[in-house]
Design an enzyme around this catalytic site. Structure first.
Site, PDB file in Angstrom:
ATOM      1  N   SER A  96       0.805  -1.214  -0.087  1.00 41.40           N
ATOM      2  CA  SER A  96      -0.038  -0.128   0.072  1.00 41.40           C
ATOM      3  C   SER A  96       0.872   1.447  -0.199  1.00 41.40           C
ATOM      4  CB  SER A  96      -0.955  -0.005   1.314  1.00 41.40           C
ATOM      5  OG  SER A  96      -2.050   0.963   0.840  1.00 41.40           O
TER       6      SER A  96
ATOM      7  N   HIS B 232      -7.610  -5.921   0.074  1.00 42.07           N
ATOM      8  CA  HIS B 232      -6.496  -5.067   0.021  1.00 42.07           C
ATOM      9  C   HIS B 232      -5.448  -5.789   0.955  1.00 42.07           C
ATOM     10  CE1 HIS B 232      -4.445  -1.333  -0.147  1.00 42.07           C
ATOM     11  NE2 HIS B 232      -4.199  -1.284   1.026  1.00 42.07           N
TER      12      HIS B 232
END
Length: 260
Positions: free
Chosen positions: A98, A233
């Site tokens: 991320s 994610h």
């Protein structure tokens, strides 16, 4: 999460949790927004038979709670590069998840333009759009409730923490700072690494599509590949063994100068 640290550099930026493998490359891991070095403890444990695993600890969290968080990706990269000087003779590969992906990318650019021999051998960018794609979802401008909602949606936070007001008061400020860093970041036009890049992602990540991962190919002058894993994610939490196997293959590929 509190875990035992085997080694820590003087600056406080670098952690090593496990005895490194002899003769392997050095993998430097960069946490996600709001994340700490401890997020990579399990990955370090699994990979330490193949590599020396170093993990970045950003200020403003865990044992660095008393320090101000840094809300600029480039400043984070500058500081990490300084901290990595003791490892300048090592073959360095970079792994970021991320926000950590773009911090790792900017760190890689600095390393390849720094002292001879410090250019990274490869970058694994996970769960993040390419540096050339600016995506401001306004998270750093949200109130506490908005940030808590984002944490819940991404499923990367212990649900018990989301109901702990005292802990949230500690966690939210550095997370907002990290969101500001990543949402105001965009790479300089035309920047590329000389080393290979692989882009990892979850196949049902609501914010990062396969097309987003493919755009990372614009940022290398070498080999490029994408790898999709089951999950959202934070797919790393559910499928660690599959991720570890992929990282080991990519580290071998980086050292050999090609990717499978």
């Amino acid at each position: 999460m509190s875990v035992a640290v085997r080694r820590q550099d003087r600056s406080g930026w670098i952690r090593q949790y496990h005895e490194p493998a002899a003769g392997g490359p050095t993998l430097v891991c960069f946490p996600h927004a709001g994340g700490s070095a401890a997020a990579y403890f399990r990955l370090s444990a699994e990979l330490s038979q193949a590599a020396e695993v170093l993990v970045v600890q950003y200020p403003g969290r865990q044992d660095r709670m008393g320090e101000a968080a840094v809300d600029d990706v480039r400043e984070l990269a500058d500081r990490v590069c300084e901290a990595l000087m003791p490892w300048r003779e090592r073959a360095l590969a970079l792994f970021g998840h991320s926000m950590g992906s773009v911090v790792a990318y900017e760190t890689g650019l600095r390393l390849q333009h720094g002292p001879v021999g410090m250019s990274p051998i490869g970058l694994i960018a996970s769960g993040r759009t390419a540096p050339s794609v600016r995506r401001d979802r306004g998270l750093h401008r949200k109130d506490d409730a908005g940030i808590i909602a984002e944490m819940a949606e991404l499923s990367g936070t212990d649900p018990a923490l989301l109901n702990d007001a005292e802990m949230l008061a500690v966690v939210i400020p550095p997370m907002r700072s990290d969101f500001r860093a990543v949402e105001t970041y965009q790479s300089d036009p035309g920047t590329r690494l000389r080393c290979p890049i692989t882009a990892y992602g979850g196949d049902v990540d609501p914010h990062v599509s396969h097309d987003d991962l493919v755009r990372w190919g614009e940022h290398t002058a070498s080999a490029f590949a994408t790898r999709l894993f089951p999950g959202g994610h934070f797919y790393l939490q559910q499928g660690l063994s599959e991720v570890v196997a992929a990282v080991r293959r990519d580290l071998d590929g980086f050292r050999a100068g090609h990717l499978e």
